[in-house]
Design an enzyme around this catalytic site. Structure first.
Site, PDB file in Angstrom:
ATOM      1  N   HIS A 189       0.815  -1.218   0.000  1.00  0.00           N
ATOM      2  CA  HIS A 189       0.000   0.000   0.000  1.00  0.00           C
ATOM      3  C   HIS A 189       0.843   1.259   0.000  1.00  0.00           C
ATOM      4  O   HIS A 189       0.425   2.299  -0.489  1.00  0.00           O
ATOM      5  CB  HIS A 189      -1.011  -0.036   1.138  1.00  0.00           C
ATOM      6  N   ARG A 296     -10.617   3.650  -1.766  1.00  0.00           N
ATOM      7  CA  ARG A 296     -10.147   2.906  -0.584  1.00  0.00           C
ATOM      8  C   ARG A 296     -10.443   3.730   0.666  1.00  0.00           C
ATOM      9  O   ARG A 296      -9.625   4.551   1.080  1.00  0.00           O
ATOM     10  CB  ARG A 296      -8.634   2.682  -0.670  1.00  0.00           C
ATOM     11  N   GLU A 431     -10.759 -11.341  -4.714  1.00  0.00           N
ATOM     12  CA  GLU A 431      -9.323 -11.237  -4.442  1.00  0.00           C
ATOM     13  C   GLU A 431      -8.808 -12.401  -3.604  1.00  0.00           C
ATOM     14  O   GLU A 431      -7.666 -12.407  -3.177  1.00  0.00           O
ATOM     15  CB  GLU A 431      -8.997  -9.898  -3.780  1.00  0.00           C
ATOM     16  N   ASN A 454      -4.016  -7.462  -6.584  1.00  0.00           N
ATOM     17  CA  ASN A 454      -2.922  -7.273  -5.624  1.00  0.00           C
ATOM     18  C   ASN A 454      -2.956  -8.391  -4.591  1.00  0.00           C
ATOM     19  O   ASN A 454      -1.938  -8.970  -4.242  1.00  0.00           O
ATOM     20  CB  ASN A 454      -3.055  -5.922  -4.916  1.00  0.00           C
ATOM     21  N   ASP A 455      -4.157  -8.663  -4.106  1.00  0.00           N
ATOM     22  CA  ASP A 455      -4.302  -9.749  -3.133  1.00  0.00           C
ATOM     23  C   ASP A 455      -4.463 -11.101  -3.810  1.00  0.00           C
ATOM     24  O   ASP A 455      -3.916 -12.090  -3.344  1.00  0.00           O
ATOM     25  CB  ASP A 455      -5.499  -9.471  -2.216  1.00  0.00           C
ATOM     26  N   ARG A 465       2.780  -9.694  -0.812  1.00  0.00           N
ATOM     27  CA  ARG A 465       2.900  -8.601  -1.781  1.00  0.00           C
ATOM     28  C   ARG A 465       3.859  -7.507  -1.338  1.00  0.00           C
ATOM     29  O   ARG A 465       4.267  -6.666  -2.144  1.00  0.00           O
ATOM     30  CB  ARG A 465       1.510  -8.004  -2.081  1.00  0.00           C
ATOM     31  N   CYS A 502      -9.599  -3.714 -10.206  1.00  0.00           N
ATOM     32  CA  CYS A 502      -9.035  -2.531  -9.548  1.00  0.00           C
ATOM     33  C   CYS A 502      -7.652  -2.825  -8.984  1.00  0.00           C
ATOM     34  O   CYS A 502      -7.054  -1.979  -8.346  1.00  0.00           O
ATOM     35  CB  CYS A 502      -9.976  -1.989  -8.488  1.00  0.00           C
TER      36      CYS A 502
HETATM   37  C1  PEP Z   1      -6.393  -5.599  -4.511  1.00  0.00           C
HETATM   38  O1  PEP Z   1      -6.186  -6.381  -3.592  1.00  0.00           O
HETATM   39  O2  PEP Z   1      -6.102  -5.835  -5.705  1.00  0.00           O
HETATM   40  C2  PEP Z   1      -7.004  -4.287  -4.256  1.00  0.00           C
HETATM   41  C3  PEP Z   1      -7.348  -3.490  -5.237  1.00  0.00           C
HETATM   42  O3  PEP Z   1      -7.178  -3.913  -2.965  1.00  0.00           O
HETATM   43  P1  PEP Z   1      -6.007  -3.439  -2.015  1.00  0.00           P
HETATM   44  O4  PEP Z   1      -4.797  -3.146  -2.859  1.00  0.00           O
HETATM   45  O5  PEP Z   1      -6.490  -2.227  -1.295  1.00  0.00           O
HETATM   46  O6  PEP Z   1      -5.802  -4.605  -1.116  1.00  0.00           O
HETATM   47 MG    MG Z   2      -7.105  -6.162  -1.627  1.00  0.00          MG
END
Ligand code: PEP
Ligand code: MG
Length: 575
Positions: A189, A296, A431, A454-455, A465, A502
């Protein structure tokens, strides 16, 4: 030259500002015998001041929430009242005759060291309390602010071992033109926020804080992931030119702002932006985004000692809804946990925070916190086109429970005759692999899916990550990931709902081609990359891309697919 992980694009040239060294300069000053009493008094004063600060925080929390949330600070008070610790400091002070902050630090370190070796999870966790209280006491002893980075007089590049997402947020508007960290990954993040703030960043450099000295001149290339320390004239000139070129390219892409996001054969794609703060709206509009695909909201809860109330939520959501209207804004409900930590919610530190009590799991266990946010979103939905999205859904039970709570809140608003959009769309983030594999079941309960790669990548490949050591394994084009994505999109379409993404993967031009060919309906990316993704989509025919994806899916490794994809991008997109 140091090589790390490219976290936020762009070139920054400025002097280094080492965070830790600046914030923890604790000198070993000699204290003459007659001044020792004064030094002890200074220490006691700092303890009293810290105690009253903590009591104040506790009081505030108790007023606004249940008492149990204030209890986290009891552990802090216990550290402050620990006679053994205090006496040890005073004893050392009398013996060594050096400044009390130095002694206090030494004693604290010794305690933390002892606790770290104890084979008891609970006791080991107390290190965090000792560290936190220690910081407060030091702050009072040194008479300065430790938490926030001051606004710099001249532009600087911040160099730190690590920056938490909440630290990164405070970098905003402080004349900080880049940042560099020893740890971290591309989708941590901290990196995502750097992109949002449009601050070039390189993470995962492992030992940057050891190699870089304060005031060294740095060239940070956030696109390549490199840092050059004290460059020669020629290198400097080369990068200044490159910086100019990048700026020209950026301006050229911005000209696409008002053109539709569609392929050469007329296939329309929805292109939205991800945001963390309402202040990003001007940048979102300036880059030609059609909506917000991910807001977010958890950043609302950070860098404060109390919880945001319904009015605060409402004001922000209404502002965003109105500014983006008639375009949609997808508000993701509270997604705390993992690397996003908030002390006032009393979420204990866990062994595996990414797999822990977080996001929707937390919200379902604490409906009173969840409902405040849902009520605010619904009320704001009267002023624009809002959609609700739940994070970290792992199965149907959670989704149904969340929808039941939402229904209760809607009924409550109806009873009170408060306006809201009764047809507000509700979606789930996909995710977690279990959700990706059962999305045919989930599809019946929602209006859309948004794939959180991302997750999804970290969970399906078992790769943290935010860990730079295993960043090479974090492969968006891994066949396992692509099969999951393909399944989600196909299932969504079979069930008559749309599928977006996303996760950061959607914002990488070469991966965007893969996703386009897989049939993704909506791309939600960092505002700064919106023009680049639009450029890619406007440069290709969907039919050609579909054919390319069919070929790509025959390859057997993530590396091969990525190379193949990059080659295709070069062939079809002109810059
Ligand atoms: C993700 O996990 O891809 C996502 C968009 O949420 P975050 O990055 O806030 O975990
Ligand atoms: Mg996520």
């Amino acid at each position: 030259m140091l090589k790390g992980i490219a976290a936020a694009p762009g070139i920054s040239i400025a002097k280094a500002f080492l965070l830790d060294s600046e914030e923890f300069v604790i000198q070993q000053r000699h204290i003459p015998e007659p001044e020792l009493a004064e030094e002890i008094a200074r220490f006691e004063e700092a303890l009293i001041k810290t105690r009253s600060e903590i009591l104040n925080i506790q009081k505030k929390i108790t007023e606004e929430m249940e008492v149990e949330h204030a209890e986290i600070f009891n552990a802090h008070l216990l550290v402050l009242e620990d006679r053994m610790l205090i006496e040890e400091v005073i004893e050392h002070l009398k013996k060594e005759k050096v400044s009390v902050e130095y002694i206090f630090m030494e004693v604290l370190k010794k305690y933390m060291d002892i606790f770290s070796k104890i084979d008891d999870e609970y006791l080991r966790e107390r290190i965090i309390d000792i560290g936190d209280v220690g910081k407060r006491v030091l702050k009072n002893l040194l008479g300065k602010q430790l938490e926030t980075i001051k606004t710099q007089e001249e532009p600087v590049i911040v160099v730190a071992y690590n920056l938490s997402p909440s630290d990164t947020v405070t970098l905003h508007r402080k004349n900080i033109t880049g940042f560099i960290t020893d740890v971290g990954g591309r989708t941590s993040h901290t990196a995502i926020i750097a992109r949002s703030l449009r601050i070039p960043a390189v993470v995962g450099l492992e030992n940057a804080t050891k190699k870089i000295k304060n005031s060294d001149l740095l060239i940070l290339d956030g696109t390549e992931g490199t840092v050059i320390i004290n460059p020669d004239k020629q290198t400097l000139k080369k990068y200044i030119e490159q910086q100019k070129k990048q700026e020209e390219f950026r301006k050229r892409l911005l000209k696409l702002k008002n053109l539709p996001c569609e392929t050469l054969d007329g296939h329309r794609i929805e292109l939205s932006a991800n945001i963390e703060f309402p202040e990003e709206i001007p940048a979102v509009l300036q880059h030609g985004s059609e909506g917000i695909g991910l807001y977010r909201t958890e950043y609302f809860y950070m860098n404060r000692t109390d919880l945001p109330d319904e009015e605060e939520h409402f004001k922000s959501y209404k502002y965003v809804a109105q500014k983006m209207s008639p375009n949609p804004v997808i508000i993701r409900t509270l997604d705390l946990g993992g690397d996003k930590f908030v002390s006032q919610l009393n979420i204990p530190r866990e062994m595996n925070p990414f797999l822990g009590w977080r996001a929707i799991r937390f919200c379902l266990a604490r409906p009173e916190v969840f409902k405040v946010q849902l009520r605010a979103i619904l009320r704001a939905s009267h002023f624009g086109k809002l959609k609700i999205m739940y994070p970290m859904i792992s199965g149907i039970e959670e989704l149904k429970k969340a929808n039941t709570i939402l229904k209760e809140v809607k009924q409550e608003l109806e009873r009170k005759k408060i306006d809201f959009d009764e047809d507000i769309e509700v979606g789930a983030m996909i995710e977690i692999p279990s959700a990706a594999l059962t999305c045919d079941i989930l599809a019946k309960e929602v209006d859309f899916f948004s794939i959180g790669t991302n997750d999804l990548i970290q969970y399906s490949l078992a790769v943290d990550r935010a860990n730079e050591k295993i960043a090479y394994l974090y492969e968006p084009a891994h066949p396992a990931v692509l099969r999951l994505i393909k399944n989600i999109i196909e299932v969504a379409h079979d069930n008559g709902i749309w599928a977006g993404m996303c996760g950061e993967m959607a914002g990488e031009p070469h991966f965007a081609l893969l996703l386009l060919g897989l049939g993704l309906d909506e791309f939600s990316v960092s505002p700064i990359v919106v023009p680049a993704i639009k450029n890619v989509i406007r440069s290709v025919k969907l039919e050609d891309v579909r054919e390319f994806v069919r070929e790509a899916l025959k390859l057997t490794s993530g590396k091969q697919i990525e190379e193949f994809t990059k080659k295709f991008l070069k062939e079809v997109v002109s810059y």
